[in-house]
Design a protein around this motif. Structure first.
Motif, PDB file in Angstrom:
ATOM      1  N   MET A  49      27.192  46.730  37.256  1.00 49.37           N
ATOM      2  CA  MET A  49      28.628  46.336  36.866  1.00 49.37           C
ATOM      3  C   MET A  49      29.409  46.633  37.948  1.00 49.37           C
ATOM      4  N   SER A  50      30.363  45.921  38.769  1.00 51.42           N
ATOM      5  CA  SER A  50      31.377  46.160  39.747  1.00 51.42           C
ATOM      6  C   SER A  50      32.531  45.505  39.653  1.00 51.42           C
ATOM      7  N   ILE A  51      33.476  46.260  40.240  1.00 56.68           N
ATOM      8  CA  ILE A  51      34.658  45.591  40.378  1.00 56.68           C
ATOM      9  C   ILE A  51      35.179  45.660  41.797  1.00 56.68           C
ATOM     10  N   TYR A  52      35.144  44.277  42.435  1.00 55.59           N
ATOM     11  CA  TYR A  52      35.559  44.298  43.740  1.00 55.59           C
ATOM     12  C   TYR A  52      36.971  43.735  44.034  1.00 55.59           C
ATOM     13  N   PHE A  53      37.531  44.148  45.208  1.00 59.85           N
ATOM     14  CA  PHE A  53      38.805  43.749  45.617  1.00 59.85           C
ATOM     15  C   PHE A  53      38.588  43.322  47.145  1.00 59.85           C
ATOM     16  N   GLU A  54      38.755  41.924  47.544  1.00 59.54           N
ATOM     17  CA  GLU A  54      38.978  41.475  48.815  1.00 59.54           C
ATOM     18  C   GLU A  54      40.189  41.651  49.126  1.00 59.54           C
ATOM     19  N   GLU A  55      40.638  42.183  49.989  1.00 58.54           N
ATOM     20  CA  GLU A  55      41.872  42.433  50.462  1.00 58.54           C
ATOM     21  C   GLU A  55      42.327  41.028  51.285  1.00 58.54           C
ATOM     22  N   LYS A  56      41.484  40.564  52.058  1.00 60.74           N
ATOM     23  CA  LYS A  56      42.379  39.642  53.021  1.00 60.74           C
ATOM     24  C   LYS A  56      42.497  38.528  52.179  1.00 60.74           C
ATOM     25  N   SER A  57      41.609  38.018  50.905  1.00 64.55           N
ATOM     26  CA  SER A  57      41.964  36.845  50.184  1.00 64.55           C
ATOM     27  C   SER A  57      42.655  37.219  48.968  1.00 64.55           C
ATOM     28  N   GLY A  58      42.851  38.557  48.731  1.00 67.86           N
ATOM     29  CA  GLY A  58      43.556  39.123  47.551  1.00 67.86           C
ATOM     30  C   GLY A  58      42.586  38.742  46.256  1.00 67.86           C
ATOM     31  N   THR A  59      41.525  38.686  46.427  1.00 68.54           N
ATOM     32  CA  THR A  59      40.681  38.285  45.107  1.00 68.54           C
ATOM     33  C   THR A  59      40.032  39.455  44.380  1.00 68.54           C
ATOM     34  N   PHE A  60      40.007  39.437  43.057  1.00 72.72           N
ATOM     35  CA  PHE A  60      39.288  40.676  42.287  1.00 72.72           C
ATOM     36  C   PHE A  60      38.107  39.997  41.780  1.00 72.72           C
ATOM     37  N   HIS A  61      37.075  40.602  41.694  1.00 68.12           N
ATOM     38  CA  HIS A  61      35.799  39.971  41.271  1.00 68.12           C
ATOM     39  C   HIS A  61      35.467  41.077  40.167  1.00 68.12           C
ATOM     40  N   LEU A  62      35.419  41.090  38.966  1.00 65.27           N
ATOM     41  CA  LEU A  62      34.781  41.895  38.090  1.00 65.27           C
ATOM     42  C   LEU A  62      33.460  41.190  37.652  1.00 65.27           C
ATOM     43  N   THR A  63      32.231  41.995  37.657  1.00 65.57           N
ATOM     44  CA  THR A  63      31.040  41.189  37.416  1.00 65.57           C
ATOM     45  C   THR A  63      29.996  42.425  36.855  1.00 65.57           C
ATOM     46  N   ASN A  64      29.093  41.888  36.039  1.00 67.36           N
ATOM     47  CA  ASN A  64      27.840  42.579  35.712  1.00 67.36           C
ATOM     48  C   ASN A  64      26.652  41.770  35.849  1.00 67.36           C
ATOM     49  N   ASN A  65      25.671  41.951  35.255  1.00 71.55           N
ATOM     50  CA  ASN A  65      24.519  40.971  35.486  1.00 71.55           C
ATOM     51  C   ASN A  65      24.881  39.691  34.443  1.00 71.55           C
ATOM     52  N   GLU A  66      25.818  39.810  33.696  1.00 74.28           N
ATOM     53  CA  GLU A  66      25.834  38.678  32.589  1.00 74.28           C
ATOM     54  C   GLU A  66      27.121  37.814  33.041  1.00 74.28           C
ATOM     55  N   ILE A  67      28.123  38.242  33.279  1.00 77.16           N
ATOM     56  CA  ILE A  67      29.412  37.823  33.615  1.00 77.16           C
ATOM     57  C   ILE A  67      30.277  37.758  34.740  1.00 77.16           C
ATOM     58  N   SER A  68      31.020  37.022  35.191  1.00 81.86           N
ATOM     59  CA  SER A  68      32.086  37.402  36.211  1.00 81.86           C
ATOM     60  C   SER A  68      33.334  36.885  35.899  1.00 81.86           C
ATOM     61  N   TYR A  69      34.470  37.408  36.414  1.00 79.49           N
ATOM     62  CA  TYR A  69      35.884  37.126  36.088  1.00 79.49           C
ATOM     63  C   TYR A  69      36.573  37.324  37.485  1.00 79.49           C
ATOM     64  N   LEU A  70      37.097  36.180  37.792  1.00 79.48           N
ATOM     65  CA  LEU A  70      37.888  36.241  39.015  1.00 79.48           C
ATOM     66  C   LEU A  70      39.388  36.025  38.857  1.00 79.48           C
TER      67      LEU A  70
END
Ligand code: DGJ
Length: 740
Positions: free
Chosen positions: A1-22
């Motif tokens: 399970m991870s929550i990523y933030f990509e500064e350059k594109s301003g993208t948040f990605h919440l994900t685990n092995n099951e789902i993604s939320y962008l």
């Protein structure tokens, strides 16, 4: 399970092995929605998902960019008035009459685990590594209103919890008149909408329709989540079945007025919103004040509706319900309501309890009619002390006698209500909800106490805590028997009157919280004229709820089947009652009544003294069976196999966690002559294990799941002497045990 933030594109990605939320921060600083569904790889950007096309009649955000228009953009937290013409997630009224806002990204933080929501029920974690929470702060500069958008992703679950926390950091009062907990823009509308609707005695029937252009919604404005619509909706693909295909489930952890809505726009985008119903809701935020919305849970399933339901079941069973009883098999009880209603004496109650004890039943529950001057529904509500004319030894004495039978004692209460004929009303006529100068509508001859007032909740708490401190009470059935009308508090200022219904629910939660904290071992069962407030909010405090006042086995088949869309078996109160059934006058066998009720928190609700010796022997067998298998039935994985809404049969099953035991419930509605042969494909077994069915034949798990369990009954051929014929409302339980 991870929550990523990509500064350059301003993208948040919440994900685990099951789902993604962008999520993406858009050019204007608003939050755009990119995706919710099955997990995808993480990347630096998903910008191709922000599709922009110039379209006629569009109002654009920037003068120099005629592609960027809010009405064509999928968003996380949309508001009305600046080019998005759909229903908003938020609306803030200001002193100058405007309700426009411009919520722009300010900051974010990621935290391990999940914060609690002040005063509100919510899912939780037991350790920090079970979940991660993203909080994105957006701010409307002009008003100074800030909103924290909270997103929690759980390890190993296809579920996401969302809520919004508002703070007024400005210098002027503002009014929140729409504050949705969740808004999700989906890129198409090829979904069937599944809702749970009905009425008193017919709760949570499964209703489906395809989404259409425009708005479709369910909700409640009754002050409770209601018998009529449940705060749950699924969106499934048309070809999604119970076991295959995509389904999204949405559930609001709230017990008051709610709205669940899908708006399909003319470019086929679906906006799904869920939260407190905006009708008669207007929350004042003075500078420095805050407001927390209830939590909404979104579930993604690629394994059909069953997959979606199982995610809700496991989350709600383990990380919404709480306390001592959460993981414990529930006591088998006898409740006196359908046996006696208001017509009882202590002697009569003891005789019911004694006979129940002889059959192995573990707890006796005294329902309505024990307090104040309550001999009918015209008097007594509010006076939570025993009526000595009916119970000479009081509740303490009765509880002692029940305990002396080696049974637990449970008690009914309806703490939110008052009768005009009560000492409480005579002492505090302004403690009920009523609008000045207006007629008070009546329901069941009772009125609703103003639980938005702390002193009212304090008083009721003290009366109930006194009872619970004095008498040996192991269970409380908390009822609520009318809708709220004339919602107005004598205490709130005029500009806060439209806060009253939410404040009322906060008062209910406060009372539940105080009682469950002081009496952690008492098992609470919620009830509201049956299933009028059967929702995840209440489940946080009371791990089981009375599903419906309809105790007819055939009606219950549909009600429990529908309820299982979102709620686990461990929270479904289900009892065997007398025939002809009180609600529908139907005659069903004692066997079928128990075969339906055992997929719930099991009990009886009839005078066992009126049963024959043969029937009592059957009851003893049922109780014995339940004691042996309740762990599997209440806490196993539940599968719906055949829908009673779609044919003459219903079938479901529960499988133990280790897949060694399974119970299949098979139910026939009407009989017919010379019926076809029948098989049901089972689910959730271990393919390689050999299962003994009813202690007889042995089949492999894969046989039972791929070929099916033969359920043909004795109506499929001529009746042969010595074989019990099958009739209307027949049922069978199959017990499967893996061979060692
Ligand atoms: C409504 C409940 O649903 C019933 O089970 C029973 O408790 C009655 N109220 C008592 O008034």
């Amino acid at each position: 399970m991870s929550i990523y933030f990509e500064e350059k594109s301003g993208t948040f990605h919440l994900t685990n092995n099951e789902i993604s939320y962008l999520i993406k921060i858009l050019e204007n600083g608003h939050l755009g929605h990119l995706y919710f569904g099955k997990a995808v790889h993480h990347k630096e950007n998903f910008d191709y998902l922000v599709e922009m096309k110039q379209r006629p009649m569009t109002s654009c955000v920037f003068k120099e960019n005629n592609l960027f228009a809010l009405e064509h953009t999928q968003q996380e937290f949309p508001s009305y008035g600046s080019g998005d013409f759909r229903q908003p997630a938020v609306r803030v009224q200001q002193k100058n009459g405007s309700a426009l806002t411009d919520f722009v990204f300010e900051s974010y933080r990621v935290q391990k685990g999940k914060p609690t929501l002040q005063g509100l029920p919510a899912t939780y974690c037991e350790s920090e590594d079970e979940a991660e929470t993203l909080c994105i702060t957006v701010k409307d500069e002009l008003t100074g209103v800030k909103a924290d958008l909270l997103y929690t992703i759980f390890a190993g679950r296809s579920a996401l919890a969302r809520s919004v926390y508002f703070v007024n950091e400005g210098n002027e009062d503002v009014f929140l008149d729409t504050a949705m907990s969740l808004c999700l823009d989906l890129p198409d509308y090829d979904y069937e909408w599944v809702q749970l609707s009905g009425s008193w005695s017919r709760e949570r029937h499964v209703c489906k329709r395809h989404l259409q252009y425009g708005i479709q919604s369910v909700g409640s404005t009754r002050g409770t989540s209601s018998h009529n619509h449940n705060p749950f909706v699924a969106l499934k693909r048309p070809d999604t079945t119970e076991t295959e295909g995509e389904a999204l489930g949405f559930s609001l952890i709230y017990s008051g007025n709610f709205l669940a809505q899908a708006e399909v726009d003319n470019w086929n985008v679906t906006r799904f919103t869920m939260g407190i119903h905006p009708l008669n809701f207007n929350w004042k935020l003075e500078p420095g004040e805050s407001f927390q919305t209830p939590e909404a849970v979104a579930v993604y399933s690629e394994n059909g509706l069953n997959g979606m339901s199982q995610t809700f079941h496991k989350l709600y069973q383990k990380r919404l319900a709480r306390g001592y009883w959460r993981d414990r098999p529930r006591p088998i009880l006898i409740n006196n309501w359908e046996a006696t209603e208001f017509d009882f004496t202590e002697e009569k109650l003891i005789s019911i309890a004694r006979t129940a004890k002889e059959q192995g039943i573990e707890m006796f529950v005294l329902d309505d009619g024990w307090f104040g001057k309550r001999v009918s529904d015209f008097a007594g509500l509010g006076d939570w002390y025993p009526n000595p004319d009916r119970l000479e030894n009081g509740i303490t004495g009765l509880a002692e006698k029940i305990e002396a039978l080696d049974m637990k004692f449970g008690l009914w209460i309806e703490p939110e209500m008052v009768n005009l004929d009560s000492d409480l009303y005579r002492a505090h006529p302004d403690w009920l909800l009523a609008t000045p100068g207006r007629r008070m509508s009546t329901g069941r001859n009772q009125y609703v106490l103003d639980f938005s007032r702390g002193e009212v909740v304090d008083y009721i708490y003290e009366s109930l805590a006194k009872l619970l401190r004095e008498a040996k009470i192991s269970y409380i059935k908390w009822d609520m028997n009318r809708c709220i009308t004339e919602p107005y508090s004598a205490k709130l200022p005029a500009d806060r009157e439209q806060e009253v219904l939410h404040r009322y629910i906060l008062g209910v939660y406060d009372l539940y919280d105080r009682l469950t904290t002081e009496f952690p071992h008492v098992l609470f069962e919620s009830c509201a004229s049956g299933g009028g407030r059967f929702d995840p909010g209440i489940l946080y405090y009371a791990p089981q709820g009375w599903v419906s006042d309809d105790t007819d086995a055939i009606e219950r088949l549909k009600i429990q089947y529908g309820t299982s869309m979102c709620y686990p078996v461990s929270c479904m109160g289900a009892h065997v009652s007398a025939v002809p059934n009180q609600q529908v006058q139907r005659m069903t066998s004692l066997k079928t009544r128990a075969n339906v009720a055992c997929f719930g928190t099991f009990g009886y609700e009839l005078d066992l003294n009126l049963l024959s010796q043969e029937e009592l022997a059957q009851v003893r067998e049922q109780v014995k069976f339940m004691k042996e298998y309740r762990e599997v039935l209440q806490f196993g994985t539940f599968y719906r196999l055949k829908s009673p809404f779609e044919g003459n049969f219903g079938c479901w099953m529960c499988v133990s966690e280790d897949q060694n035991t399974a119970i299949v419930g098979w139910y026939k509605i009407l009989n017919g002559p010379i019926q076809p042969f029948q098989r049901v494909k089972l689910r959730g077994l271990d393919s390689s294990k050999a299962y003994c069915v009813d202690g007889e034949e042995v089949y492999y798990g894969d046989e039972l799941m791929n070929i099916g369990l033969v359920t043909t009954d004795n109506s499929s051929g001529q009746i042969v002497d010595g074989i019990e014929p099958s009739g209307d409302f027949d049922s069978r339980l199959f017990i499967l045990k893996a061979k060692k």
